[in-house]
Every structure is written in C-alpha cells, then in structure tokens.
Design an enzyme around this catalytic site. Structure first.
Site, PDB file in Angstrom:
ATOM      1  CD1 TRP A 164      -0.527  -1.591   3.152  1.00  0.00           C
ATOM      2  CD2 TRP A 164       0.554   0.356   3.374  1.00  0.00           C
ATOM      3  NE1 TRP A 164       0.190  -1.643   4.323  1.00  0.00           N
ATOM      4  CE2 TRP A 164       0.860  -0.451   4.490  1.00  0.00           C
ATOM      5  CE3 TRP A 164       1.108   1.634   3.310  1.00  0.00           C
ATOM      6  CZ2 TRP A 164       1.701  -0.041   5.517  1.00  0.00           C
ATOM      7  CZ3 TRP A 164       1.964   2.044   4.332  1.00  0.00           C
ATOM      8  CH2 TRP A 164       2.245   1.208   5.414  1.00  0.00           C
ATOM      9  CG  ASN A 165       5.081   1.148   0.396  1.00  0.00           C
ATOM     10  OD1 ASN A 165       4.642   0.396  -0.459  1.00  0.00           O
ATOM     11  ND2 ASN A 165       6.335   1.123   0.787  1.00  0.00           N
ATOM     12  CE  LYS A 188      -3.483  -9.231  -2.704  1.00  0.00           C
ATOM     13  NZ  LYS A 188      -4.096  -8.033  -2.114  1.00  0.00           N
ATOM     14  CD  GLU A 264      12.262  -5.232  -5.449  1.00  0.00           C
ATOM     15  OE1 GLU A 264      12.873  -5.488  -6.477  1.00  0.00           O
ATOM     16  OE2 GLU A 264      12.623  -4.389  -4.611  1.00  0.00           O
ATOM     17  CG  LEU A 265      11.004  -9.604   0.695  1.00  0.00           C
ATOM     18  CD1 LEU A 265      11.644 -10.855   1.243  1.00  0.00           C
ATOM     19  CD2 LEU A 265       9.503  -9.777   0.530  1.00  0.00           C
ATOM     20  CB  CYS A 298      10.836  -0.753   0.845  1.00  0.00           C
ATOM     21  SG  CYS A 298      10.901  -0.094  -0.818  1.00  0.00           S
ATOM     22  CD  GLU A 396      10.373  -2.460   6.653  1.00  0.00           C
ATOM     23  OE1 GLU A 396       9.617  -3.442   6.761  1.00  0.00           O
ATOM     24  OE2 GLU A 396      10.772  -2.023   5.564  1.00  0.00           O
TER      25      GLU A 396
HETATM   26  P1  NAD Z   1       2.179  -7.018   3.389  1.00  0.00           P
HETATM   27  O1  NAD Z   1       3.200  -8.078   3.232  1.00  0.00           O
HETATM   28  O2  NAD Z   1       1.262  -7.088   4.530  1.00  0.00           O
HETATM   29  O3  NAD Z   1       1.224  -6.953   2.109  1.00  0.00           O
HETATM   30  C1  NAD Z   1       1.745  -6.819   0.799  1.00  0.00           C
HETATM   31  C2  NAD Z   1       0.783  -7.452  -0.171  1.00  0.00           C
HETATM   32  O4  NAD Z   1       0.730  -8.846   0.095  1.00  0.00           O
HETATM   33  C3  NAD Z   1      -0.642  -6.947  -0.093  1.00  0.00           C
HETATM   34  O5  NAD Z   1      -1.202  -6.889  -1.380  1.00  0.00           O
HETATM   35  C4  NAD Z   1      -1.343  -8.026   0.729  1.00  0.00           C
HETATM   36  O6  NAD Z   1      -2.715  -8.113   0.455  1.00  0.00           O
HETATM   37  C5  NAD Z   1      -0.617  -9.251   0.248  1.00  0.00           C
HETATM   38  N1  NAD Z   1      -0.628 -10.376   1.178  1.00  0.00           N
HETATM   39  C6  NAD Z   1      -0.820 -10.388   2.513  1.00  0.00           C
HETATM   40  N2  NAD Z   1      -0.770 -11.653   2.994  1.00  0.00           N
HETATM   41  C7  NAD Z   1      -0.522 -12.453   1.937  1.00  0.00           C
HETATM   42  C8  NAD Z   1      -0.335 -13.852   1.784  1.00  0.00           C
HETATM   43  N3  NAD Z   1      -0.392 -14.694   2.820  1.00  0.00           N
HETATM   44  N4  NAD Z   1      -0.073 -14.335   0.556  1.00  0.00           N
HETATM   45  C9  NAD Z   1       0.018 -13.516  -0.498  1.00  0.00           C
HETATM   46  N5  NAD Z   1      -0.171 -12.180  -0.425  1.00  0.00           N
HETATM   47  C10 NAD Z   1      -0.433 -11.654   0.779  1.00  0.00           C
HETATM   48  O7  NAD Z   1       2.969  -5.639   3.334  1.00  0.00           O
HETATM   49  P2  NAD Z   1       2.351  -4.177   3.437  1.00  0.00           P
HETATM   50  O8  NAD Z   1       2.003  -3.955   4.857  1.00  0.00           O
HETATM   51  O9  NAD Z   1       1.321  -3.959   2.396  1.00  0.00           O
HETATM   52  O10 NAD Z   1       3.616  -3.304   3.002  1.00  0.00           O
HETATM   53  C11 NAD Z   1       4.614  -2.954   3.876  1.00  0.00           C
HETATM   54  C12 NAD Z   1       5.839  -3.827   3.711  1.00  0.00           C
HETATM   55  O11 NAD Z   1       6.218  -3.890   2.344  1.00  0.00           O
HETATM   56  C13 NAD Z   1       7.062  -3.302   4.412  1.00  0.00           C
HETATM   57  O12 NAD Z   1       7.709  -4.360   5.118  1.00  0.00           O
HETATM   58  C14 NAD Z   1       7.968  -2.795   3.320  1.00  0.00           C
HETATM   59  O13 NAD Z   1       9.308  -2.798   3.575  1.00  0.00           O
HETATM   60  C15 NAD Z   1       7.626  -3.674   2.204  1.00  0.00           C
HETATM   61  N6  NAD Z   1       7.882  -3.002   0.931  1.00  0.00           N
HETATM   62  C16 NAD Z   1       8.984  -3.355   0.232  1.00  0.00           C
HETATM   63  C17 NAD Z   1       9.268  -2.708  -0.964  1.00  0.00           C
HETATM   64  C18 NAD Z   1      10.482  -3.071  -1.770  1.00  0.00           C
HETATM   65  O14 NAD Z   1      10.562  -2.671  -2.922  1.00  0.00           O
HETATM   66  N7  NAD Z   1      11.425  -3.803  -1.220  1.00  0.00           N
HETATM   67  C19 NAD Z   1       8.434  -1.721  -1.439  1.00  0.00           C
HETATM   68  C20 NAD Z   1       7.326  -1.385  -0.685  1.00  0.00           C
HETATM   69  C21 NAD Z   1       7.050  -2.051   0.502  1.00  0.00           C
END
Ligand code: NAD
Length: 500
Positions: A164-165, A188, A264-265, A298, A396
């Site tokens: 969502w960011n 998605k 990308e985490l 991130c 983080e």
């Molecule tokens: P999240 O992992 O909760 O959700 C990310 C996506 O995954 C959403 O679309 C969510 O619906 C989906 N999701 C949730 N559970 C799932 C599952 N079990 N299986 C498959 N998909 C699932 O993360 P968030 O809260 O939306 O975003 C914040 C995190 O994302 C932070 O840790 C941040 O560092 C990371 N991030 C990384 C990058 C990068 O480029 N490295 C960029 C942006 C955000």
C-alpha cells in the site's frame, strides 16, 4: 469532483471501482465489497469488490488464454512498444485522476503522488524501448558443423502482488517491463489502495493491449494473495511487501509449482554521514530520506550513522530540518507528510516509539501522534543514544522515526551499516572519494546513493541483498527477469552418425 483545481475537495460519496478482467471492469455484483476510508479524513472514499479465489481462477485463465494464442507474445517488439507508449500517454492524461484517488486511499501528499505518477510515464516509455532491444545471443565459434543461439522467451502468466505504500509506482516499476517481453499479468493490489491498479487496466486497454493480457483481482492477502502464491498456473510471481509475507510466498511456491519468484521485501537502511560531508546537504537529505512518504518507504534512510566528531552538531541540524516538515492534509498542496496509511501501521509506529523510550533511547524530536481533529498523523521523530541491540535500530518501523548512532572509524561505520538482516538500500555522505567508494563497495545494499538519497528512475534496477529480497525489477534486468532463456544448437550439414 473536479481534480483540475488546486484546492481539491473530498468526494461526495465513495467511488465504486470494479476489478479488471479480460479487458473490462467488472462490477462487484453480489460479491462483498470493502470500503476504504481516507486515513487522513476518516470518510469513505472508494469501494472495491472482495474477489474470491474463483475470480482469481478466471483471471489466470484469461491471462493463460491470451498467452497461449500469442495475441501479445506473438507481436513484434515494435508493436508491443507502440502499445506501451500509448499507455504512457494514457497515464499522462489521467495523472490527476490517479493522483486524487491514490491520495485519498493512501493519505500521502497529492503533490508527491503526482510526481510518482509522472515517473510512471517514464517507466512505460523506457520499457517500450526495451521491448524493441530485448535480444539473446549467438555462438558462431562452435565449429563449422554447429551454430548456437540463445533466445529469451516470456515466462508466461505473471502474478504481481503489491503493497500500500506506493500503489501505482510499484505496479509501474513492474508492469511495463513484464509486458515488454510478451508476458500476461494478473495483478493483486493491496486491499487498502486498489483503485489506481484498476485505472491502469482501463488505460492499457485504451492503449490497445489485447484483452486478457492484463487483469486485476482486488482482494485480501490471505485469500486471493495466498491463492496466487499457491496457483498451479501462475508461472512467476513478483511480490512486494513485508518479509513475513515473503516467507509465506516462498513456502507456497515451493509447495505448489515451484513458480519463479521475484521478492522485494523490507529494509532498515543506513545513512552514513562523514564529518567531511557538506553537512547542510546531508542534513536535508537525511530528513528527506526518513520523512518522505512518512517513512512508509522500503528504502527509507531510517538509521543515521554519523561520525562522532560532528554527531551532536549534525543531529541538531537534522532535528531543525525535521521540525520544519509540513505534516497535514494530503490534499493540501503544501503538505510534505500526510497520514499514516493503515490503522495497524499507525499502532506499529507508535508502539516502536514507546519501545524506544523503554529501551533507554533518548527522544530528541517528536515522539507522538499529531491531532488534526481527524485522520492519523505522527510527528517526525528522532531517537539519540541508540545502540545496535535495540529493537528500534534493528527492526523495520516503516514510519517517520530516525535512530542516531555515532561511529569513530570507517570500518566501524561499515560494520554498523551491515549489522542488519536487511540489505535494501544505503546512502553515504562525504566529499572524500576514497571513503565514498570504500563504503559503496563494502556495505551490502541493492541500491546505493552517494551524496543524495532516494534518487531513482526507470534505467537502474532495484532490489535487495540479504533478507530484502530476490531478483531485480526495472532497468534492462527488469525485462530479463521475466524471460526464460533457451539454448538451441543447430546442426549445419550432414550429421556425424553415432551408429556406423
Ligand atoms: P504485506 O506483506 O502485509 O502486504 C503486501 C501485499 O501482500 C498486499 O497486497 C497483501 O494483500 C498481500 N498479502 C498479505 N498476505 C498475503 C499472503 N499470505 N499471501 C500472499 N499475499 C499476501 O505488506 P504491506 O504492509 O502492504 O507493506 C509494507 C511492507 O512492504 C514493508 O515491510 C515494506 O518494507 C515492504 N515493501 C517493500 C518494498 C520493496 O521494494 N522492497 C516496497 C514497498 C514495501
């Protein structure tokens, strides 16, 4: 709703968005919907269908059919480039509309979102060039009897799960590159920020992308997202999100069809400042690195690692800068930090601020929620006296919270920077080329900035070391990652027989 005016108003009613299947927006019908409330204004702004695993199956089937009959993968790179360039124009045309809905769903400042969406135009334009230049290799040195060719082919059906960011930016750091080589897509978006992904579907169809090549299922992570990771007919999955969800994705891919993964985490990114840096530039850069997007980034520069001889002076300079950041209504053009996007994230950040104080760190700036009568906002925050064993230095936070740690030697700075499970990004501030290059070589990070931070664009690949992820997105690598390599040996003339 008039999005061309500079003083934007809230929508009178939430806008209904559908999901996107086979070139069409599909209304929720009898599906459940989720209503997204603006985290800055506490009013409902969008409504989207809660898609089911059945909807996902339909989207994957549409993407597969499009891939198999070669309506997209069979086109020339030039024809694909033409569609990507038209899509770039479409994004430009609908930039204000995308920015408006994304601001309302995410709480990030409208001026910032416009910049991000503008950057996405460049992603499509750059990827259009890559669609034409993608090529393999040939081996004319294997002897007169044989010729070798290495070709690249699209992987097939690619799933893209986004957070969502940066809803539109992260999608566009992937979609045009994935399309460039001829893949089909099922995307998605995060359930908190889905609208702009559906708008991209409309733009791509208007640009001439054949039906079925790009599909968007809106839905929850544990249902639709998990089903994507487990799906037997998705060939590759690009996941951007938390390290925790990344682990679940890896397990699901391994337990299903071993789909190829791009991950990308998270990050806990260092900003290393030497005493010989232009400290005014560095102070502004460090404030920007942690303040941009309210630290929900991130690649946020969350750990300030500063040479001890200037540490107090520099921390004061950064604090002065951060105290002037304009936090407030994201629809206000002057706002630099808007709302915290999700309730859970708001609680997480406030929890870390409390934890930092419990752990004995010194609160230098901020440290509290800001009350504007509506929405959720957090003041830019700095912690001093931080040690590397504290949770606020290791985990983080994903908010506007900076930790400060001093160092005495170059080696100590490098060791502190590398003392993390993550390796996404890093910045170094110095006027000494030897120090800059030594740090750049020895600190483990997929993206590096020297005397700047958070710079980016379509040309350079992005991705992480260590637990920050696998693979690279964007740049030429962003196309190659979504291809399979095929090696072909071609006999010339009569074959030498095995059996006489
Ligand atoms: P999240 O992992 O909760 O959700 C990310 C996506 O995954 C959403 O679309 C969510 O619906 C989906 N999701 C949730 N559970 C799932 C599952 N079990 N299986 C498959 N998909 C699932 O993360 P968030 O809260 O939306 O975003 C914040 C995190 O994302 C932070 O840790 C941040 O560092 C990371 N991030 C990384 C990058 C990068 O480029 N490295 C960029 C942006 C955000």
């Amino acid at each position: 709703m008039d999005t061309s005016s500079t003083t934007l108003s809230l929508p009178e009613a939430p806008r209904d968005f559908g999901f996107f299947l086979n070139g069409q927006v599909i209304a929720a019908g009898d599906r459940d919907v989720f209503e997204r409330h603006s985290p800055a204004h506490d009013v409902p702004v969008t409504r989207l269908p809660k898609c089911t695993p059945d909807d996902l199956d339909r989207a994957v089937a549409a993407a597969r059919a499009a891939f198999v009959d070669r309506r997209w993968s069979g086109l020339s790179g030039a024809d694909r480039a033409a569609v990507l360039l038209k899509a770039a124009d479409g994004i430009r045309t609908r930039l204000d509309e995308i920015a408006y809905w994304e601001t309302l769903e995410s709480g990030k400042p409208i001026s910032q979102v416009r910049g991000e969406v503008g950057g996405c135009v460049g992603m499509f334009e750059y990827a259009a060039g890559l669609a034409r230049s993608l090529h393999g290799d040939s081996f004319n040195n294997l002897g007169d009897g044989i010729f070798g060719v290495v070709t690249r082919e699209p992987v097939g059906v690619v799933g893209i799960i986004t957070p969502w960011n940066f809803p539109f930016l992260i999608l566009c750091e992937r979609v045009p590159y994935v399309l460039a080589s001829g893949n089909s897509i099922v995307a998605k978006p995060s359930e908190f920020t889905s609208a702009s992904s559906v708008i991209l579907g409309e733009i791509l169809t208007e640009a001439g992308l054949p039906d079925g090549v790009f599909n968007v299922v809106t839905g929850l992570g544990p249902t639709v997202g998990q089903a994507m990771a487990e799906h037997m007919d998705i060939d590759m999955l690009s996941f951007t999100g938390s390290t925790r969800t990344g682990r679940a994705i890896v397990a699901a891919a391994g337990a299903s069809n071993f789909k190829k993964l791009g991950l990308e985490l998270g990050g806990k990114n260092p900003q290393i400042v030497f005493a010989d840096a232009d400290l005014e530039d560095a102070a502004d850069g460090v404030a920007f690195g942690i303040g941009f997007n309210g630290g929900q980034c991130c690649v946020s520069g969350a750990r300030l690692i500063v040479e001890a001889s200037v540490a107090d002076q520099f921390a004061k300079m950064v604090s002065d800068k951060m105290s002037k950041i304009v936090v407030g209504d994201p629809l206000d053009e002057a706002t630099q930090i808007g709302a915290i996007t999700t309730d859970a994230q708001n609680s997480t950040i406030l929890g870390y601020i409390a934890k930092g104080q419990d752990e004995g760190a010194e609160l230098v700036l901020g440290g509290a929620a800001l009350d504007f009568g509506r929405g959720q906002f957090i003041a830019p925050t700095i912690f001093g006296n931080v040690t590397s064993n504290m949770a606020i230095a290791r985990e983080e936070i994903f908010g506007p919270v900076l930790t400060v740690m001093p160092f005495d030697t170059l080696d100590e700075a490098i060791a502190l920077a590398n003392d993390s499970n993550y390796g996404l990004a890093a910045s170094v501030w110095t006027k000494n080329i030897d120090k800059a290059l030594t740090v750049t070589r020895q600190v483990q990070a997929g993206r590096f900035w020297v005397n700047t931070t958070l710079a980016g664009g379509p040309e350079l690949p992005i991705g992480g070391f260590k637990q920050s992820g696998w693979g690279r997105e964007a740049g030429a690598m962003g196309v190659e990652e979504y291809t399979q390599v095929k090696s072909t040996h071609i006999e010339i003339g009569k074959r030498t027989h095995w059996i006489g």
